[in-house]
Design a protein around this motif. Structure first.
Motif, PDB file in Angstrom:
ATOM      1  N   ALA A 146    -108.699 -51.376  51.560  1.00 15.16           N
ATOM      2  CA  ALA A 146    -109.851 -50.633  50.586  1.00 15.16           C
ATOM      3  C   ALA A 146    -109.867 -49.202  50.945  1.00 15.16           C
ATOM      4  O   ALA A 146    -110.422 -48.304  49.927  1.00 15.16           O
ATOM      5  N   ALA A 147    -109.338 -48.873  52.068  1.00 12.64           N
ATOM      6  CA  ALA A 147    -109.441 -47.383  52.267  1.00 12.64           C
ATOM      7  C   ALA A 147    -108.249 -46.785  51.743  1.00 12.64           C
ATOM      8  O   ALA A 147    -108.031 -45.356  51.965  1.00 12.64           O
ATOM      9  N   ASP A 148    -107.033 -47.497  51.128  1.00 13.97           N
ATOM     10  CA  ASP A 148    -106.012 -46.832  50.645  1.00 13.97           C
ATOM     11  C   ASP A 148    -106.103 -45.555  49.819  1.00 13.97           C
ATOM     12  O   ASP A 148    -106.907 -46.164  48.760  1.00 13.97           O
ATOM     13  N   ARG A 149    -105.646 -44.503  49.684  1.00 13.55           N
ATOM     14  CA  ARG A 149    -105.822 -43.765  48.715  1.00 13.55           C
ATOM     15  C   ARG A 149    -104.678 -43.154  48.220  1.00 13.55           C
ATOM     16  O   ARG A 149    -104.238 -42.022  47.927  1.00 13.55           O
ATOM     17  N   THR A 150    -103.554 -43.955  48.321  1.00 14.06           N
ATOM     18  CA  THR A 150    -102.275 -43.554  47.400  1.00 14.06           C
ATOM     19  C   THR A 150    -102.484 -43.059  46.036  1.00 14.06           C
ATOM     20  O   THR A 150    -102.928 -43.965  45.272  1.00 14.06           O
ATOM     21  N   PRO A 151    -101.695 -42.051  45.561  1.00 17.38           N
ATOM     22  CA  PRO A 151    -102.072 -41.575  43.972  1.00 17.38           C
ATOM     23  C   PRO A 151    -101.150 -42.388  43.406  1.00 17.38           C
ATOM     24  O   PRO A 151    -100.261 -43.206  43.719  1.00 17.38           O
ATOM     25  N   VAL A 165    -100.658 -54.870  42.505  1.00 21.49           N
ATOM     26  CA  VAL A 165    -102.085 -54.857  42.984  1.00 21.49           C
ATOM     27  C   VAL A 165    -102.497 -53.716  43.579  1.00 21.49           C
ATOM     28  O   VAL A 165    -102.081 -53.206  44.369  1.00 21.49           O
ATOM     29  N   PRO A 166    -103.667 -52.975  42.763  1.00 25.78           N
ATOM     30  CA  PRO A 166    -104.206 -51.935  43.370  1.00 25.78           C
ATOM     31  C   PRO A 166    -104.826 -52.152  44.680  1.00 25.78           C
ATOM     32  O   PRO A 166    -105.105 -53.442  44.964  1.00 25.78           O
ATOM     33  N   ALA A 167    -105.213 -50.955  45.426  1.00 29.78           N
ATOM     34  CA  ALA A 167    -105.904 -51.251  46.657  1.00 29.78           C
ATOM     35  C   ALA A 167    -107.085 -52.023  46.726  1.00 29.78           C
ATOM     36  O   ALA A 167    -107.228 -52.753  47.732  1.00 29.78           O
ATOM     37  N   ASP A 168    -108.131 -51.554  45.882  1.00 30.45           N
ATOM     38  CA  ASP A 168    -109.446 -52.607  45.886  1.00 30.45           C
ATOM     39  C   ASP A 168    -109.382 -53.906  45.805  1.00 30.45           C
ATOM     40  O   ASP A 168    -109.704 -54.723  46.337  1.00 30.45           O
ATOM     41  N   LEU A 169    -108.301 -54.266  44.693  1.00 32.25           N
ATOM     42  CA  LEU A 169    -107.815 -55.768  44.434  1.00 32.25           C
ATOM     43  C   LEU A 169    -107.221 -56.632  45.657  1.00 32.25           C
ATOM     44  O   LEU A 169    -107.410 -57.497  45.926  1.00 32.25           O
ATOM     45  N   ARG A 170    -106.388 -55.683  46.352  1.00 37.80           N
ATOM     46  CA  ARG A 170    -105.531 -56.109  47.483  1.00 37.80           C
ATOM     47  C   ARG A 170    -106.383 -56.608  48.492  1.00 37.80           C
ATOM     48  O   ARG A 170    -106.415 -57.692  49.309  1.00 37.80           O
ATOM     49  N   ALA A 171    -107.525 -55.606  48.629  1.00 35.94           N
ATOM     50  CA  ALA A 171    -108.577 -55.778  49.563  1.00 35.94           C
ATOM     51  C   ALA A 171    -109.164 -57.157  49.407  1.00 35.94           C
ATOM     52  O   ALA A 171    -109.502 -58.029  50.393  1.00 35.94           O
ATOM     53  N   THR A 172    -109.539 -57.342  48.204  1.00 36.54           N
ATOM     54  CA  THR A 172    -110.303 -58.583  47.653  1.00 36.54           C
ATOM     55  C   THR A 172    -109.225 -59.824  47.829  1.00 36.54           C
ATOM     56  O   THR A 172    -110.080 -60.952  48.309  1.00 36.54           O
ATOM     57  N   MET A 173    -108.097 -59.902  47.587  1.00 32.91           N
ATOM     58  CA  MET A 173    -107.122 -60.849  47.887  1.00 32.91           C
ATOM     59  C   MET A 173    -106.967 -61.288  49.310  1.00 32.91           C
ATOM     60  O   MET A 173    -107.016 -62.388  49.679  1.00 32.91           O
ATOM     61  N   ALA A 179    -101.682 -55.560  59.029  1.00 28.74           N
ATOM     62  CA  ALA A 179    -103.041 -55.344  59.112  1.00 28.74           C
ATOM     63  C   ALA A 179    -103.587 -53.904  59.476  1.00 28.74           C
ATOM     64  O   ALA A 179    -104.820 -53.705  58.961  1.00 28.74           O
ATOM     65  N   ALA A 180    -102.760 -53.231  59.975  1.00 31.28           N
ATOM     66  CA  ALA A 180    -103.113 -51.841  60.422  1.00 31.28           C
ATOM     67  C   ALA A 180    -103.391 -50.965  59.353  1.00 31.28           C
ATOM     68  O   ALA A 180    -104.371 -50.031  59.146  1.00 31.28           O
ATOM     69  N   ASP A 181    -102.572 -50.961  58.323  1.00 30.14           N
ATOM     70  CA  ASP A 181    -102.633 -50.380  56.916  1.00 30.14           C
ATOM     71  C   ASP A 181    -103.064 -51.004  55.719  1.00 30.14           C
ATOM     72  O   ASP A 181    -103.177 -50.213  54.694  1.00 30.14           O
ATOM     73  N   GLY A 182    -103.089 -52.428  55.669  1.00 28.66           N
ATOM     74  CA  GLY A 182    -103.378 -53.176  54.687  1.00 28.66           C
ATOM     75  C   GLY A 182    -102.231 -53.429  53.490  1.00 28.66           C
ATOM     76  O   GLY A 182    -102.527 -53.948  52.482  1.00 28.66           O
ATOM     77  N   THR A 183    -101.069 -52.883  54.042  1.00 31.10           N
ATOM     78  CA  THR A 183     -99.718 -53.134  53.259  1.00 31.10           C
ATOM     79  C   THR A 183     -99.285 -54.475  53.264  1.00 31.10           C
ATOM     80  O   THR A 183     -99.382 -55.314  54.272  1.00 31.10           O
ATOM     81  N   TYR A 184     -98.834 -54.827  51.971  1.00 36.60           N
ATOM     82  CA  TYR A 184     -98.466 -56.272  51.832  1.00 36.60           C
ATOM     83  C   TYR A 184     -96.779 -56.109  51.947  1.00 36.60           C
ATOM     84  O   TYR A 184     -96.177 -55.203  51.129  1.00 36.60           O
ATOM     85  N   VAL A 185     -96.269 -56.650  52.966  1.00 40.05           N
ATOM     86  CA  VAL A 185     -94.882 -56.441  53.490  1.00 40.05           C
ATOM     87  C   VAL A 185     -93.881 -57.368  52.584  1.00 40.05           C
ATOM     88  O   VAL A 185     -92.940 -56.734  52.001  1.00 40.05           O
ATOM     89  N   GLY A 186     -94.371 -58.576  52.462  1.00 40.04           N
ATOM     90  CA  GLY A 186     -93.610 -59.533  51.668  1.00 40.04           C
ATOM     91  C   GLY A 186     -93.913 -60.903  52.018  1.00 40.04           C
ATOM     92  O   GLY A 186     -94.828 -61.180  52.492  1.00 40.04           O
TER      93      GLY A 186
END
Length: 352
Positions: A107-112, A261-269, A313-320
């Motif tokens: 949710a805090a991800d601000r990647t442009p 999947v954008p950051a806000d939806l990734r958080a929701t998932m 979990a540290a940065d909310g990234t989906y690795v695979g």
């Protein structure tokens, strides 16, 4: 059956669940019960169809559907899926905690964003072979790299480049090596480039959506509330006899794999996965293609496989994601990772 419905409604009062959620779930459960009962009636007295042996050829592994009998349909309708999987049970605390942490980071991800999204999938998958014309008991692992350039308007033209590498490991003997040779896997291959409007390529994981199934074109309109997201997924078409929990898990896994999947939806998932009753941490630290994360999965995904999503979990990234064979099949031992993929996403300004 009425006693079960009464118990569910009592549970709603105890847990303050929305009445409409319970009523809708009860209706789904009842419809499943009737469908299963009719199927059982039709089968009674009939004869089972004759089995045909698999042809003598190799094939790529595909995910099996989770099959259930009539009694299990009733049980899953009233328990695992009765009140919507978002409201039942208590997931393993480690899994829930990991998913909540990942959701907060995402949710805090601000990647442009860029004009295009470059999605790189690095996959290592099992290609199966049969040594006796009946059982797929040998195989080899083949690496594949797929790079997809997706426009911000997903209805526009996508470009995809795919390159396969030589086998990294063989399981078995002559059948596996013949399969690799017949497929041309043992020879260097040139990359294949394709163009597809709306990502409608001929084959592949990314693009070419099945009618009615949730895919890349649905991402923008999916709910950003975890419970609403689960209900939306539950309402979408699925494989026959797949439970709500498995359907939700697989749908979210597939959408995350797109890399779109954008950051806000990734958080929701991640929050939606945390509500699934049976979700667990299957491994605290997993290394996939040089990237590390936590494996989250369903212990009973199928009779022969365990399927996990890997998240940082540290940065909310989906690795695979990965699939592990849970029992020996011919020359392929239990514990073998039969499919793994890492996904790297980069915003870019141009397509090649």
């Amino acid at each position: 059956m009425s006693d079960n419905f009464t118990a569910l409604r009592s549970l709603r009062r105890d847990h303050d669940l929305p009445p409409e959620t319970v009523d809708a779930s009860l209706e789904r459960a009842w419809l499943r019960f009737e469908t299963a009962a009719r199927a059982t009636t039709v089968r009674t007295g009939g004869t089972a169809p004759a089995r045909t042996a698999p042809p003598v050829r190799w094939l790529r592994r595909s995910r099996p559907a989770l099959l259930t009998g009539a009694a299990l349909v009733v049980a899953s309708g009233l328990v695992a899926t009765g009140v919507g999987v978002t409201h039942w049970g208590s997931p393993e605390s480690a899994a829930a905690a990991t998913l909540h942490e990942a959701a907060a980071a995402a949710a805090a991800d601000r990647t442009p964003a860029g004009a295009y999204t470059k999605v790189v999938e690095s996959e290592l998958s099992m290609v199966s072979a049969t040594s006796d014309g009946e059982h797929y008991d040998e195989g080899y692992l083949e690496p594949t790299t797929t790079i997809t350039w997706v426009p911000a308007d997903v209805s526009a033209t996508w470009i995809r480049e795919t390159r396969s590498g030589e086998p990294t490991k063989f399981f078995g003997g002559a059948a596996a090596r013949k399969a690799a040779s017949d497929d041309g896997a043992t020879e260097p291959s040139a990359p294949v480039r394709e163009r597809g409007v709306s990502g409608d390529f001929a084959v592949g994981e990314l693009g070419g959506e099945r009618a009615g199934r949730l895919g890349a074109s649905d991402i923008a309109d999916l709910p950003r509330d975890p419970h609403a997201l689960v209900r939306r997924i539950e309402a979408a078409p699925r494989a026959v006899d797949t439970t709500d929990e498995l359907h939700v898990f697989d749908t979210i896994s597939g959408l995350l794999r797109t890399g779109l999947v954008p950051a806000d939806l990734r958080a929701t998932m991640y929050e939606a996965l945390a509500t699934l009753p049976d979700v667990v941490v299957t491994e605290e630290q997993v290394s996939l293609d040089g990237r590390r994360g936590t494996a989250i999965g369903l212990p009973h995904w199928s009779r022969t496989e365990q399927h996990d999503v890997i998240i940082d979990a540290a940065d909310g990234t989906y690795v695979g994601e990965r699939s592990i064979q849970t029992r020996r099949i011919g020359s392929i031992p239990a514990g073998t990772v039969i499919d793994s993929v890492t996904v790297r996403v980069t915003p870019v300004d141009d397509q090649p």
